[in-house]
Design a protein around this motif. Structure first.
Motif, PDB file in Angstrom:
ATOM      1  N   ARG A  56       0.832  -1.210   0.000  1.00  0.00           N
ATOM      2  CA  ARG A  56       0.000   0.000   0.000  1.00  0.00           C
ATOM      3  C   ARG A  56       0.865   1.256   0.000  1.00  0.00           C
ATOM      4  O   ARG A  56       1.845   1.339   0.754  1.00  0.00           O
ATOM      5  N   PRO A  57       0.523   2.282  -0.815  1.00  0.00           N
ATOM      6  CA  PRO A  57       1.257   3.546  -0.769  1.00  0.00           C
ATOM      7  C   PRO A  57       1.204   4.174   0.618  1.00  0.00           C
ATOM      8  O   PRO A  57       0.158   4.156   1.281  1.00  0.00           O
ATOM      9  N   ALA A  58       2.323   4.739   1.062  1.00  0.00           N
ATOM     10  CA  ALA A  58       2.434   5.229   2.439  1.00  0.00           C
ATOM     11  C   ALA A  58       1.576   6.455   2.714  1.00  0.00           C
ATOM     12  O   ALA A  58       1.319   6.782   3.876  1.00  0.00           O
ATOM     13  N   ASP A  59       1.130   7.167   1.661  1.00  0.00           N
ATOM     14  CA  ASP A  59       0.312   8.359   1.899  1.00  0.00           C
ATOM     15  C   ASP A  59      -1.182   8.045   1.825  1.00  0.00           C
ATOM     16  O   ASP A  59      -2.008   8.961   1.756  1.00  0.00           O
ATOM     17  N   ASN A  60      -1.543   6.761   1.851  1.00  0.00           N
ATOM     18  CA  ASN A  60      -2.952   6.365   1.838  1.00  0.00           C
ATOM     19  C   ASN A  60      -3.352   6.056   3.282  1.00  0.00           C
ATOM     20  O   ASN A  60      -2.939   5.042   3.839  1.00  0.00           O
ATOM     21  N   PRO A  61      -4.137   6.933   3.930  1.00  0.00           N
ATOM     22  CA  PRO A  61      -4.393   6.792   5.375  1.00  0.00           C
ATOM     23  C   PRO A  61      -5.202   5.550   5.721  1.00  0.00           C
ATOM     24  O   PRO A  61      -5.956   5.019   4.899  1.00  0.00           O
ATOM     25  N   LEU A  62      -5.036   5.090   6.956  1.00  0.00           N
ATOM     26  CA  LEU A  62      -5.762   3.933   7.470  1.00  0.00           C
ATOM     27  C   LEU A  62      -6.903   4.388   8.370  1.00  0.00           C
ATOM     28  O   LEU A  62      -6.813   5.437   9.014  1.00  0.00           O
ATOM     29  N   ILE A  63      -7.949   3.585   8.426  1.00  0.00           N
ATOM     30  CA  ILE A  63      -9.064   3.860   9.323  1.00  0.00           C
ATOM     31  C   ILE A  63      -8.837   3.108  10.630  1.00  0.00           C
ATOM     32  O   ILE A  63      -8.430   1.945  10.629  1.00  0.00           O
ATOM     33  N   VAL A  64      -9.087   3.796  11.751  1.00  0.00           N
ATOM     34  CA  VAL A  64      -8.916   3.208  13.074  1.00  0.00           C
ATOM     35  C   VAL A  64     -10.277   2.745  13.587  1.00  0.00           C
ATOM     36  O   VAL A  64     -11.249   3.504  13.588  1.00  0.00           O
ATOM     37  N   HIS A  65     -10.334   1.485  14.024  1.00  0.00           N
ATOM     38  CA  HIS A  65     -11.583   0.872  14.467  1.00  0.00           C
ATOM     39  C   HIS A  65     -11.620   0.777  15.995  1.00  0.00           C
ATOM     40  O   HIS A  65     -10.628   0.388  16.613  1.00  0.00           O
ATOM     41  N   ILE A  66     -12.764   1.132  16.573  1.00  0.00           N
ATOM     42  CA  ILE A  66     -12.942   1.102  18.027  1.00  0.00           C
ATOM     43  C   ILE A  66     -14.133   0.213  18.364  1.00  0.00           C
ATOM     44  O   ILE A  66     -14.965  -0.095  17.494  1.00  0.00           O
ATOM     45  N   SER A  67     -14.225  -0.202  19.632  1.00  0.00           N
ATOM     46  CA  SER A  67     -15.333  -1.060  20.052  1.00  0.00           C
ATOM     47  C   SER A  67     -16.315  -0.341  20.970  1.00  0.00           C
ATOM     48  O   SER A  67     -17.418  -0.845  21.206  1.00  0.00           O
ATOM     49  N   GLU A  68     -15.929   0.820  21.482  1.00  0.00           N
ATOM     50  CA  GLU A  68     -16.849   1.626  22.299  1.00  0.00           C
ATOM     51  C   GLU A  68     -16.476   3.091  22.158  1.00  0.00           C
ATOM     52  O   GLU A  68     -15.315   3.445  21.915  1.00  0.00           O
ATOM     53  N   PHE A  69     -17.476   3.955  22.309  1.00  0.00           N
ATOM     54  CA  PHE A  69     -17.282   5.370  22.002  1.00  0.00           C
ATOM     55  C   PHE A  69     -16.179   6.000  22.850  1.00  0.00           C
ATOM     56  O   PHE A  69     -15.464   6.885  22.382  1.00  0.00           O
ATOM     57  N   SER A  70     -16.022   5.563  24.084  1.00  0.00           N
ATOM     58  CA  SER A  70     -15.038   6.189  24.969  1.00  0.00           C
ATOM     59  C   SER A  70     -13.615   6.120  24.407  1.00  0.00           C
ATOM     60  O   SER A  70     -12.774   6.959  24.739  1.00  0.00           O
ATOM     61  N   GLY A 134      -7.858  -4.519  23.802  1.00  0.00           N
ATOM     62  CA  GLY A 134      -7.763  -3.388  24.713  1.00  0.00           C
ATOM     63  C   GLY A 134      -7.211  -2.139  24.067  1.00  0.00           C
ATOM     64  O   GLY A 134      -6.889  -1.169  24.753  1.00  0.00           O
ATOM     65  N   PHE A 135      -7.100  -2.147  22.740  1.00  0.00           N
ATOM     66  CA  PHE A 135      -6.641  -0.946  22.026  1.00  0.00           C
ATOM     67  C   PHE A 135      -7.334  -0.876  20.661  1.00  0.00           C
ATOM     68  O   PHE A 135      -7.789  -1.894  20.131  1.00  0.00           O
ATOM     69  N   PRO A 136      -7.427   0.340  20.091  1.00  0.00           N
ATOM     70  CA  PRO A 136      -8.007   0.486  18.755  1.00  0.00           C
ATOM     71  C   PRO A 136      -7.147  -0.203  17.702  1.00  0.00           C
ATOM     72  O   PRO A 136      -5.926  -0.316  17.848  1.00  0.00           O
ATOM     73  N   ILE A 137      -7.803  -0.640  16.639  1.00  0.00           N
ATOM     74  CA  ILE A 137      -7.126  -1.384  15.574  1.00  0.00           C
ATOM     75  C   ILE A 137      -7.229  -0.610  14.267  1.00  0.00           C
ATOM     76  O   ILE A 137      -8.324  -0.225  13.841  1.00  0.00           O
ATOM     77  N   ALA A 138      -6.066  -0.368  13.639  1.00  0.00           N
ATOM     78  CA  ALA A 138      -6.033   0.196  12.291  1.00  0.00           C
ATOM     79  C   ALA A 138      -6.288  -0.940  11.314  1.00  0.00           C
ATOM     80  O   ALA A 138      -5.669  -2.001  11.418  1.00  0.00           O
ATOM     81  N   ALA A 139      -7.204  -0.740  10.367  1.00  0.00           N
ATOM     82  CA  ALA A 139      -7.552  -1.846   9.473  1.00  0.00           C
ATOM     83  C   ALA A 139      -8.057  -1.347   8.126  1.00  0.00           C
ATOM     84  O   ALA A 139      -9.237  -1.005   7.997  1.00  0.00           O
ATOM     85  N   PRO A 140      -7.183  -1.307   7.117  1.00  0.00           N
ATOM     86  CA  PRO A 140      -7.656  -1.111   5.750  1.00  0.00           C
ATOM     87  C   PRO A 140      -8.207  -2.427   5.213  1.00  0.00           C
ATOM     88  O   PRO A 140      -8.143  -3.457   5.891  1.00  0.00           O
ATOM     89  N   SER A 141      -8.759  -2.427   4.019  1.00  0.00           N
ATOM     90  CA  SER A 141      -9.266  -3.669   3.438  1.00  0.00           C
ATOM     91  C   SER A 141      -8.132  -4.682   3.271  1.00  0.00           C
ATOM     92  O   SER A 141      -6.993  -4.318   2.970  1.00  0.00           O
ATOM     93  N   ALA A 142      -8.460  -5.961   3.467  1.00  0.00           N
ATOM     94  CA  ALA A 142      -7.439  -7.016   3.569  1.00  0.00           C
ATOM     95  C   ALA A 142      -7.121  -7.639   2.216  1.00  0.00           C
ATOM     96  O   ALA A 142      -7.155  -8.854   2.038  1.00  0.00           O
ATOM     97  N   ASN A 143      -6.811  -6.781   1.239  1.00  0.00           N
ATOM     98  CA  ASN A 143      -6.471  -7.236  -0.108  1.00  0.00           C
ATOM     99  C   ASN A 143      -5.121  -6.661  -0.511  1.00  0.00           C
ATOM    100  O   ASN A 143      -4.625  -5.719   0.115  1.00  0.00           O
ATOM    101  N   LEU A 144      -4.534  -7.192  -1.561  1.00  0.00           N
ATOM    102  CA  LEU A 144      -3.366  -6.543  -2.147  1.00  0.00           C
ATOM    103  C   LEU A 144      -3.795  -5.184  -2.681  1.00  0.00           C
ATOM    104  O   LEU A 144      -4.874  -5.037  -3.260  1.00  0.00           O
ATOM    105  N   SER A 145      -2.959  -4.181  -2.500  1.00  0.00           N
ATOM    106  CA  SER A 145      -3.324  -2.816  -2.860  1.00  0.00           C
ATOM    107  C   SER A 145      -3.714  -2.723  -4.327  1.00  0.00           C
ATOM    108  O   SER A 145      -3.003  -3.199  -5.215  1.00  0.00           O
ATOM    109  N   GLY A 146      -4.893  -2.116  -4.565  1.00  0.00           N
ATOM    110  CA  GLY A 146      -5.366  -1.918  -5.923  1.00  0.00           C
ATOM    111  C   GLY A 146      -6.307  -2.993  -6.416  1.00  0.00           C
ATOM    112  O   GLY A 146      -7.070  -2.765  -7.347  1.00  0.00           O
ATOM    113  N   SER A 147      -6.297  -4.179  -5.805  1.00  0.00           N
ATOM    114  CA  SER A 147      -7.166  -5.264  -6.252  1.00  0.00           C
ATOM    115  C   SER A 147      -8.522  -5.181  -5.563  1.00  0.00           C
ATOM    116  O   SER A 147      -8.693  -4.420  -4.606  1.00  0.00           O
ATOM    117  N   PRO A 148      -9.520  -5.948  -6.030  1.00  0.00           N
ATOM    118  CA  PRO A 148     -10.852  -5.870  -5.399  1.00  0.00           C
ATOM    119  C   PRO A 148     -10.806  -6.202  -3.914  1.00  0.00           C
ATOM    120  O   PRO A 148     -10.105  -7.114  -3.477  1.00  0.00           O
TER     121      PRO A 148
END
Length: 339
Positions: A56-70, A134-148
């Motif tokens: 993945r290109p380094a300037d493509n940001p990741l989304i951080v996933h949480i399990s509770e609003f706090s 016990g911590f937030p998880i960064a998780a982009p889609s689990a594919n090779l970059s650019g593929s479906p």
């Protein structure tokens, strides 16, 4: 090199996944949208492994996933009132909100930006994994970059075998396209950066001032900084050259008759669209929701068929259809013919 294991979504498997994530490894995790490639969002070395596994290109940001609003409070320096309203209505669910990041989020996770995208998935297994860590998880889609993007554990395995230690299998994703991504402008405006299952009409229940970023349907400059994943690069693409044909079914069929050859495959709403044309075809659904759920699997099916040239019927640009159109034009590298 890993001997990649596919785990079920039992409590024991969730514990094993959490142990791997705590040790700085990357794990394929289910969500309601697509499968994600998860790592500790605050661990730079772990996040670096996501980029390496995906290419993945380094300037493509990741989304951080949480399990509770706090958990959001340690990730951002400001929570706009509109963000709280959106969270109350759409979380847990397929909505990512971009806000100013705190120092807890390293620059590698945010793609070099001072902002971070955060969401709380509605998938129960995903939230259990985050809670077990016990911590937030960064998780982009689990594919090779650019593929479906992957909507099943098998899709993840096909792309990530030997690249990651484990994948948690919780069945097919119910939605099938990545989350809606928004940011906030002023006190009363929402800017849509990436469409998803949460539509423009849904967002207008929060505020009437919803702005659709031009990057949703247009090419973004190569040197531009983007706040949302999936805006900048050719994305979601099979090996075939896809051309979207925008117009009526009769116009689509006429164009196919005049321009197809032995290398042509069709991507259609239902099998009746291809009747009598004598060409191989893949069906991706006749409603917006079906198309969202099936699109990435259909693009992967084109690869399985060794498709070379694809003529795709154009989805709607309203509601969830806008999300499907957004993904398909990127898979087609913005090749659209208006009939």
């Amino acid at each position: 090199m890993f001997d990649t294991k596919i785990l079920d979504n039992s409590d024991r498997s969730i514990e094993l996944a959490a142990e791997l994530l705590k040790s700085g490894e990357v794990v394929g995790i289910p969500t309601e949208t697509v499968y994600g490639l998860g790592a500790d969002a605050s661990n730079e070395d772990a996040v670096k492994k996501i980029f390496e596994a995906k290419g993945r290109p380094a300037d493509n940001p990741l989304i951080v996933h949480i399990s509770e609003f706090s958990q959001i409070e340690e990730l951002v320096t400001e929570i706009p009132r509109l963000a709280i309203n959106c969270a109350e209505k759409f979380w847990p669910g397929p909505l990512t909100m971009i806000m100013p990041k705190s120092d807890r989020v390293p620059m590698i996770t945010s793609g070099g930006l001072d902002t971070v995208g955060i969401r709380m998935p509605s998938n129960e297994t995903a939230r259990k994994i985050i809670s077990a860590c016990g911590f937030p998880i960064a998780a982009p889609s689990a594919n090779l970059s650019g593929s479906p993007s992957p909507t099943s554990a098998q899709h993840v395995y096909n792309d990530m075998q030997n690249r990651i230690p484990a994948i948690v299998d919780a069945g097919h994703c119910g939605i099938g396209v990545e989350s809606t991504v928004i940011c906030f402008e002023g006190r009363d405006s929402i800017r849509l950066l990436r469409p998803g299952f949460i539509s423009v009409d849904d967002l207008k229940e929060i505020t009437e001032n919803v702005i659709i970023d031009k990057g949703v349907t247009e090419i973004v400059a190569a040197d531009a900084k983007v706040a949302s994943p999936g805006m900048k690069y050719k994305h979601y693409a099979p090996k075939a050259e896809i051309t979207i044909l925008e117009g009526t079914l009769d116009a689509y069929r006429e164009y196919v008759k005049e321009n197809s050859d032995n290398d042509t495959t069709l991507l259609v709403f239902d099998k009746n669209d291809a009747d009598g044309l004598g060409l191989p075809y893949v069906v991706y659904g006749s409603t917006d929701e079906e198309q969202a759920r099936n699109l990435f699997g259909s693009l992967r099916e084109l690869d399985r068929l060794n498709a070379v040239k694809v003529f795709a019927r154009c989805p709607s640009k309203n509601g969830v259809g806008l999300a499907v159109y957004n993904r398909l034009i990127r898979a087609a590298a913005f090749r659209v013919i208006r009939l």
